[in-house]
Design an enzyme around this catalytic site. Structure first.
Site, short mmCIF file in Angstrom:
data_model
loop_
_atom_site.label_atom_id
_atom_site.label_comp_id
_atom_site.label_asym_id
_atom_site.label_seq_id
_atom_site.Cartn_x
_atom_site.Cartn_y
_atom_site.Cartn_z
CB SER A 76 -0.94 0.01 1.22
OG SER A 76 -0.22 -0.22 2.41
CD GLU B 166 -7.53 -5.55 1.87
OE1 GLU B 166 -6.40 -6.07 1.79
OE2 GLU B 166 -7.78 -4.40 1.46
#
Ligand code: KIV
Length: 278
Positions: free
Chosen positions: A48, A185
Site C-alpha cells: 500500500s 481483507e
C-alpha cells in the site's frame, strides 16, 4: 522496560490464549519506531506504500526494489515487533523459483522476518516452497488489491455462503501449505468469523469485522493522513493531516511576519568577534 521479541510463535500463542493480535502498516524509520514503542505485535511493510507514500492509484506498480528500500528503513526502527514485508505484484507471479528468490531478497537484503503474499489455493504450492526455504509466509485472501483488475474494483468478497466457502477452502489450503497467519481483507464479518473458527493459525482482519484473531490498519488511515474519504472499515484515531496543516500555516505566517526565527533560535558570534563587525 524492553518487552519480549515477537515471533511467529508469539502470534500462534496469542490465538491459543484468545488474545488479540495488533498490527499497522509502517513504511519508514519514524513510523517503525513509533509503532514498536506503542506495542504492535507486527509491523507490515505493505505494498500500500505505492498508494499512501508514492501517490499511485493502486498497488500494482510497487517494485521489489521499493519494498526492499522501505523494509530496510523499518528494520532499523524495530526492536520488538515482528517485521513482515509484502511481496509486490509481479515478484511471485512468473514462477515459483522467482517467488522464492524474491522472498529471499526481502529477508537477506532488507531484514524481513516473514513475507506476505496475496492469493489462496492457487498460491499454496508457492507458499510451501517459500516456507521450505525457511521463510515464514503470511497469506492474504478476500479483497486482494493486487487482483483489482480481475475483481473489477475494490469490492467486498465472499458475499454468499458459496463464495464464503471458497474463501474457507483458500484459508485451509494456505494453512496446509505452512502459512503462519492469514490476512482476511474486505469480507463479511460472518465469513471472517467462520474462517477464524475453522483454521488453527491466526487470522488478521482488515475490513473483516471484529471476530478475527487480530487487526491491521493502514498507517495513513488510522492516523488521519489519508486525503479524502476512507473506507467504512477505517477508524481514524487522530487527525494528523489537520495538525500538520495547522503547524505549517503557523510556520508560514511566522516566517512572513519575521517572528521566526527569533534571536534565541539564532547562533551568535562570541562578543570578541562581534566587535569586529561594522
Ligand atoms: O499493503 C497493505 O497495506 C496490506 C494491508 C491492507 C493488509 O496488505
Amino acid at each position: 522496560m524492553k518487552t519480549e521479541k515477537i515471533t511467529i510463535h508469539t502470534l500462534a500463542e496469542k490465538k491459543a490464549r484468545g488474545e488479540k493480535i495488533t498490527s499497522v502498516t509502517t513504511y519508514d524509520h519514524p513510523s517503525a519506531v513509533l509503532a514498536d514503542r506503542a506495542g504492535v505485535d507486527f509491523a507490515l511493510v505493505g505494498d500500500s506504500v505505492s498508494m499512501t507514500v508514492a501517490g499511485r492509484p493502486n498497488t500494482l506498480e510497487a517494485t521489489l526494489e521499493e519494498m526492499i528500500y522501505h523494509t530496510r528503513a523499518v528494520r532499523r526502527g524495530l526492536e520488538r515487533a515482528l517485521l513482515v514485508a509484502d511481496m509486490p505484484f509481479g515478484s511471485y507471479h512468473t514462477s515459483e523459483l522467482d517467488g522464492v528468490r524474491n522472498a529471499l531478497r526481502l529477508v537477506k537484503e532488507a531484514g524481513a522476518e516473514a513475507v506476505k503474499l496475496e492469493g489462496g489455493r492457487k498460491q499454496a504450492p508457492l507458499v510451501e516452497r517459500i516456507v521450505q526455504s525457511e521463510i515464514p509466509v503470511m497469506g492474504h485472501i478476500g479483497l486482494t488489491p493486487q487482483s483489482v483488475n480481475l475483481l473489477g474494483g475494490y469490492r467486498v468478497q465472499g458475499k454468499t455462503v458459496e463464495a464464503g466457502h471458497a474463501l474457507l477452502d483458500d484459508a485451509r489450503a494456505l494453512t496446509a501449505a505452512g502459512a503462519f497467519a492469514i490476512v482476511l481483507e474486505g469480507m463479511p464479518r460472518e465469513v471472517a468469523a467462520w474462517i477464524t473458527r475453522e483454521i488453527p493459525i491466526p487470522t488478521i482482519g482488515i475490513g473483516a469485522g471484529p471476530d478475527c484473531d487480530g487487526q491491521v490498519l493502514v498507517w495513513h488511515d488510522l492516523l488521519g493522513l489519508t486525503p479524502g474519504a476512507t473506507p467504512k472499515f477505517v477508524r481514524q484515531y487522530a487527525n494528523l493531516a489537520g495538525e500538520i496543516e495547522g503547524a505549517l500555516a503557523r510556520y508560514i505566517a511566522d516566517v512572513r511576519s519575521g517572528a521566526f526565527p527569533a534571536d534565541q533560535e539564532s547562533y551568535h558570534l562570541p562578543a570578541s568577534e562581534k566587535m569586529l563587525i561594522r
